[in-house]
Design a protein around this motif. Structure first.
Motif, PDB file in Angstrom:
ATOM      1  N   PRO A   1      15.049  -1.159  -4.060  1.00 16.75           N
ATOM      2  CA  PRO A   1      13.812  -1.665  -4.739  1.00 16.75           C
ATOM      3  C   PRO A   1      12.561  -0.791  -4.750  1.00 16.75           C
ATOM      4  N   PHE A   2      12.239  -0.237  -3.526  1.00 13.42           N
ATOM      5  CA  PHE A   2      11.172   0.479  -3.494  1.00 13.42           C
ATOM      6  C   PHE A   2      11.018   1.674  -4.322  1.00 13.42           C
ATOM      7  N   LEU A   3      12.032   2.402  -4.342  1.00 12.94           N
ATOM      8  CA  LEU A   3      12.291   3.652  -5.172  1.00 12.94           C
ATOM      9  C   LEU A   3      11.997   3.321  -6.926  1.00 12.94           C
ATOM     10  N   ALA A   4      12.830   2.137  -7.214  1.00  9.55           N
ATOM     11  CA  ALA A   4      12.629   1.642  -8.427  1.00  9.55           C
ATOM     12  C   ALA A   4      11.246   1.483  -8.859  1.00  9.55           C
ATOM     13  N   VAL A   5      10.467   0.617  -7.889  1.00  5.56           N
ATOM     14  CA  VAL A   5       9.063   0.186  -8.249  1.00  5.56           C
ATOM     15  C   VAL A   5       8.238   1.630  -8.094  1.00  5.56           C
ATOM     16  N   VAL A   6       8.452   2.364  -7.368  1.00  3.69           N
ATOM     17  CA  VAL A   6       7.461   3.700  -7.390  1.00  3.69           C
ATOM     18  C   VAL A   6       7.765   4.390  -8.474  1.00  3.69           C
ATOM     19  N   LEU A   7       9.218   4.716  -8.992  1.00  2.25           N
ATOM     20  CA  LEU A   7       9.463   5.386 -10.197  1.00  2.25           C
ATOM     21  C   LEU A   7       8.681   4.814 -11.299  1.00  2.25           C
TER      22      LEU A   7
ATOM     23  N   LEU B   1       0.751  -1.118  -0.081  1.00  2.00           N
ATOM     24  CA  LEU B   1      -0.059   0.086  -0.089  1.00  2.00           C
ATOM     25  C   LEU B   1       1.001   1.287  -0.010  1.00  2.00           C
ATOM     26  N   ARG B   2       2.079   1.138   0.485  1.00  4.75           N
ATOM     27  CA  ARG B   2       2.874   2.209   0.715  1.00  4.75           C
ATOM     28  C   ARG B   2       3.523   2.715  -0.617  1.00  4.75           C
ATOM     29  N   ALA B   3       3.785   1.646  -1.425  1.00  4.40           N
ATOM     30  CA  ALA B   3       4.313   1.678  -2.893  1.00  4.40           C
ATOM     31  C   ALA B   3       2.954   2.303  -3.572  1.00  4.40           C
ATOM     32  N   PHE B   4       1.958   1.687  -3.451  1.00  2.62           N
ATOM     33  CA  PHE B   4       0.725   2.221  -4.159  1.00  2.62           C
ATOM     34  C   PHE B   4       0.425   3.826  -3.936  1.00  2.62           C
ATOM     35  N   ALA B   5       0.481   3.970  -2.640  1.00  3.80           N
ATOM     36  CA  ALA B   5      -0.070   5.489  -2.283  1.00  3.80           C
ATOM     37  C   ALA B   5       1.136   6.291  -2.879  1.00  3.80           C
ATOM     38  N   LEU B   6       2.202   6.157  -2.837  1.00  2.32           N
ATOM     39  CA  LEU B   6       3.153   7.265  -3.216  1.00  2.32           C
ATOM     40  C   LEU B   6       3.062   7.264  -4.422  1.00  2.32           C
ATOM     41  N   ALA B   7       3.215   6.007  -5.438  1.00  2.00           N
ATOM     42  CA  ALA B   7       3.079   6.059  -6.999  1.00  2.00           C
ATOM     43  C   ALA B   7       1.754   6.720  -7.236  1.00  2.00           C
TER      44      ALA B   7
ATOM     45  N   LYS C   1      -2.411  -3.459  -8.696  1.00  2.00           N
ATOM     46  CA  LYS C   1      -1.884  -4.802  -8.927  1.00  2.00           C
ATOM     47  C   LYS C   1      -0.470  -4.756  -9.328  1.00  2.00           C
ATOM     48  N   ASP C   2       0.012  -3.755 -10.325  1.00  2.00           N
ATOM     49  CA  ASP C   2       1.351  -3.600 -10.718  1.00  2.00           C
ATOM     50  C   ASP C   2       2.495  -3.546  -9.548  1.00  2.00           C
ATOM     51  N   THR C   3       2.002  -3.126  -8.297  1.00  2.00           N
ATOM     52  CA  THR C   3       3.052  -3.153  -7.565  1.00  2.00           C
ATOM     53  C   THR C   3       3.495  -4.530  -7.209  1.00  2.00           C
TER      54      THR C   3
ATOM     55  N   ILE D   1      10.499  -3.836 -17.816  1.00  2.00           N
ATOM     56  CA  ILE D   1      11.975  -3.261 -18.369  1.00  2.00           C
ATOM     57  C   ILE D   1      12.512  -1.804 -17.654  1.00  2.00           C
ATOM     58  N   MET D   2      11.380  -0.944 -17.318  1.00  2.00           N
ATOM     59  CA  MET D   2      11.673   0.334 -16.641  1.00  2.00           C
ATOM     60  C   MET D   2      12.155   0.108 -15.332  1.00  2.00           C
ATOM     61  N   MET D   3      11.468  -0.848 -14.636  1.00  2.00           N
ATOM     62  CA  MET D   3      11.808  -1.212 -13.085  1.00  2.00           C
ATOM     63  C   MET D   3      13.381  -1.826 -13.137  1.00  2.00           C
ATOM     64  N   PHE D   4      13.916  -2.547 -14.412  1.00  2.00           N
ATOM     65  CA  PHE D   4      15.087  -3.250 -14.462  1.00  2.00           C
ATOM     66  C   PHE D   4      15.960  -2.139 -14.854  1.00  2.00           C
ATOM     67  N   VAL D   5      15.548  -1.017 -15.654  1.00  2.00           N
ATOM     68  CA  VAL D   5      16.464   0.120 -15.878  1.00  2.00           C
ATOM     69  C   VAL D   5      16.762   0.957 -14.449  1.00  2.00           C
ATOM     70  N   PHE D   6      15.772   1.126 -13.882  1.00  2.00           N
ATOM     71  CA  PHE D   6      15.944   1.942 -12.606  1.00  2.00           C
ATOM     72  C   PHE D   6      16.906   1.112 -11.314  1.00  2.00           C
ATOM     73  N   TYR D   7      16.623  -0.368 -11.456  1.00  2.00           N
ATOM     74  CA  TYR D   7      17.153  -1.157 -10.388  1.00  2.00           C
ATOM     75  C   TYR D   7      18.363  -1.854 -10.802  1.00  2.00           C
TER      76      TYR D   7
END
Lengths: 286, 215
Positions: free
Chosen positions: A137-143, A73-79, A208-210, A119-125
């Motif tokens: 990982p948190f930042l990569a997911v949110v971004l 939910l944290r990742a969801f809310a921020l994103a 869902k995508d989180t 792919i985007m998450m891979f690029v970030f992480y």
């Protein structure tokens, strides 16, 4: 459950009703048979044994499960917040009359809509650290979630504003309003109300995508489910964990949709309706 | 450029597997999705309810969870043994079919009741009504949303990288083993996806615009 009026078949007469009843019986037998088969295989594989469900009783597991849901939910809310802002900014950019703003907005939105989220998450992480930028990982997911869903939302916002009848902006201009005033006080309030269903279904997609964070080891609900399901101490209860965890995801998403429907009905009660009702569009299966 | 040219043996087969995955899952989900849509618009309440339940459950489940199920949960049931590739095809098919079903169903429902009534009034048979009046209109409103679902499916195939299918998303695991610059390698992957997706998006929007005017 009543059928919506459809042009596919006529209102059934007595013989058709008997035939439909027969199809209904055959259909129920098939569906129940399929469900029974799966349950039977689960039972054969001993998945209903009490030992496999014991983990539910442990307080530590319950606390960890809640923590994992919290992470999701944290990742969801921020994103979600960031994506709404991103969407608003780039929708404004695309609607701008200056090519200088419009062109880069179009490029950014189209690019991030086309690149797969993983792919985007891979690029970030995995990618950015090679360029000297450390990422949790948190930042990569949110971004990742922000850029992708923000771009989709930008398109939603833009479509909503464009769907307003011309009379609205013409009348506002005739009153002597400036461009910004027309957008902020006339078009946006109506467009947002009309687009609410689309916005919320995009937020459900975001929620869902989180779960994609699982792939880049973000410690959210799915990641916790996987590690819990593999624990020997609980006899590797993967299937029970998936049943419960899947249920949690479905309930969270449905709650979000219900919240939207509640807000919508409140709007309707207050007598403020969108000038043009926009049919809720199905989000992409992302 | 060096990262791409030096590792063509990764990029070529990787994207080939992606396209294969996409092809199989697209075929499967179009088939299953159409069957589900037929159930959802059928005059039989039980079948409608079954279709609706399936769609509600699947639309609200993360695709990654389905991948996890077909990779680790399904083998426990011992019904079939699936290779990672076919497991991924199953997960993608089961998930996308729910969205295909919704696209098809909402398209069919845009054809209004009056259309059939009018065609019956001028004496068309049921077959003629379907072939000349209902289906041409339904198809027009079904194809554009269907295409956006297929585009989404193409992008979703990358999730399979997390479940030991060697496709475009998995290229980066090998790049880091070879000591290549992962960032550059990943940007190439992203670029190829843009090249795959953008033309499809343009076609989809073009169809949408043309057919909207035609109605």
């Amino acid at each position: 459950m009543t059928a919506e009026p459809t042009s596919l078949y006529d209102i059934p007469g007595p013989r058709a009703r008997v035939r439909h009843g027969l199809y209904g019986v055959i259909g129920s037998v098939l569906v129940l048979g399929l469900v029974a088969f799966v349950l039977y295989r689960l039972w054969l594989a001993d998945q209903f044994a009490g030992t496999l469900w014991e983990w539910l009783q442990y307080q530590r597991v319950q606390v960890d499960l809640l923590r994992a849901i919290g992470e999701t939910l944290r990742a969801f809310a921020l994103a979600a917040v960031l994506a709404l802002v991103f969407g608003a900014v780039f929708a404004a950019g695309r609607l701008s009359e200056h090519p200088l703003f419009r062109a880069p907005s179009v490029l950014v939105v189209e690019f991030f809509r086309a690149v797969p989220l993983v792919i985007m998450m891979f690029v970030f992480y995995y990618g950015l650290p090679t360029a000297g930028l450390k990422m949790t990982p948190f930042l990569a997911v949110v971004l990742g979630l922000t850029l992708y869903n923000g771009s989709v939302l930008a398109e939603v916002f833009r479509a909503g504003v464009l769907a307003m009848p011309h009379g609205q902006s013409e009348a506002a201009y005739a009153l002597g309003m400036r461009k910004t005033q027309v957008m902020v006080s006339v078009l946006l309030p109506q467009a947002l109300r009309a687009m609410l269903p689309s916005i919320v279904s995009q937020l459900v997609v975001l929620l869902k995508d989180t779960a994609l964070g699982f792939i880049i080891t973000y410690d959210e609900l799915l990641y916790y489910m996987r590690s819990l399901g593999g624990q020997v101490a609980f006899h590797r209860p993967l299937i029970p964990v998936m049943i419960i965890g899947g249920g949690i995801y479905v309930v969270m998403c449905l709650l979000l949709s219900w919240l939207a429907r509640y807000l919508e009905s409140r709007n309707r009660r207050s007598g403020r309706r969108p000038a043009v009702p926009v049919p809720p569009e199905l989000p992409e299966a992302a | 450029m060096n990262v791409l040219l030096g590792n063509l043996d990764l990029y070529g087969p990787g994207f080939l597997t992606t396209v294969e995955l996409f092809g199989c899952a697209a075929l499967g989900s179009l088939l299953l999705g159409t069957i589900l849509a037929v159930l959802r618009v059928s005059p039989v309440p039980v079948l409608r309810a079954a279709g609706a339940t399936y769609v509600t459950l699947l639309v609200n489940t993360p695709l990654t969870l389905l991948f996890l199920f077909f990779a680790f949960g399904f083998p426990i049931l011992r019904i079939l043994s699936l290779s990672p590739f076919w497991g991924a095809v199953c997960a993608l098919t089961v998930y996308t079919s729910a969205f295909v079903c919704e696209a098809v169903r909402s398209g069919i429902n845009t054809v209004s009741f009056g259309q059939t009534e009018a065609s019956r009034a001028i004496g068309l048979t049921f077959g003629q009504t379907l072939a000349n009046v209902v289906l041409p209109q339904a198809l027009r409103s079904v194809v554009p949303p269907l295409m956006s679902q297929l585009i989404a499916l193409l992008k979703n195939t990358t999730i399979a990288a997390g479940f030991s299918v060697v496709e475009a998303g998995a290229i980066q695991y090998y790049l880091s083993d070879r000591g290549e610059n992962v960032l550059v390698g990943l940007l190439w992957v992203a670029l190829f996806f843009v090249l795959l997706v953008v033309p499809l998006t343009l076609v989809q929007r073009g169809l949408e615009r043309r057919w909207r005017v035609a109605r």
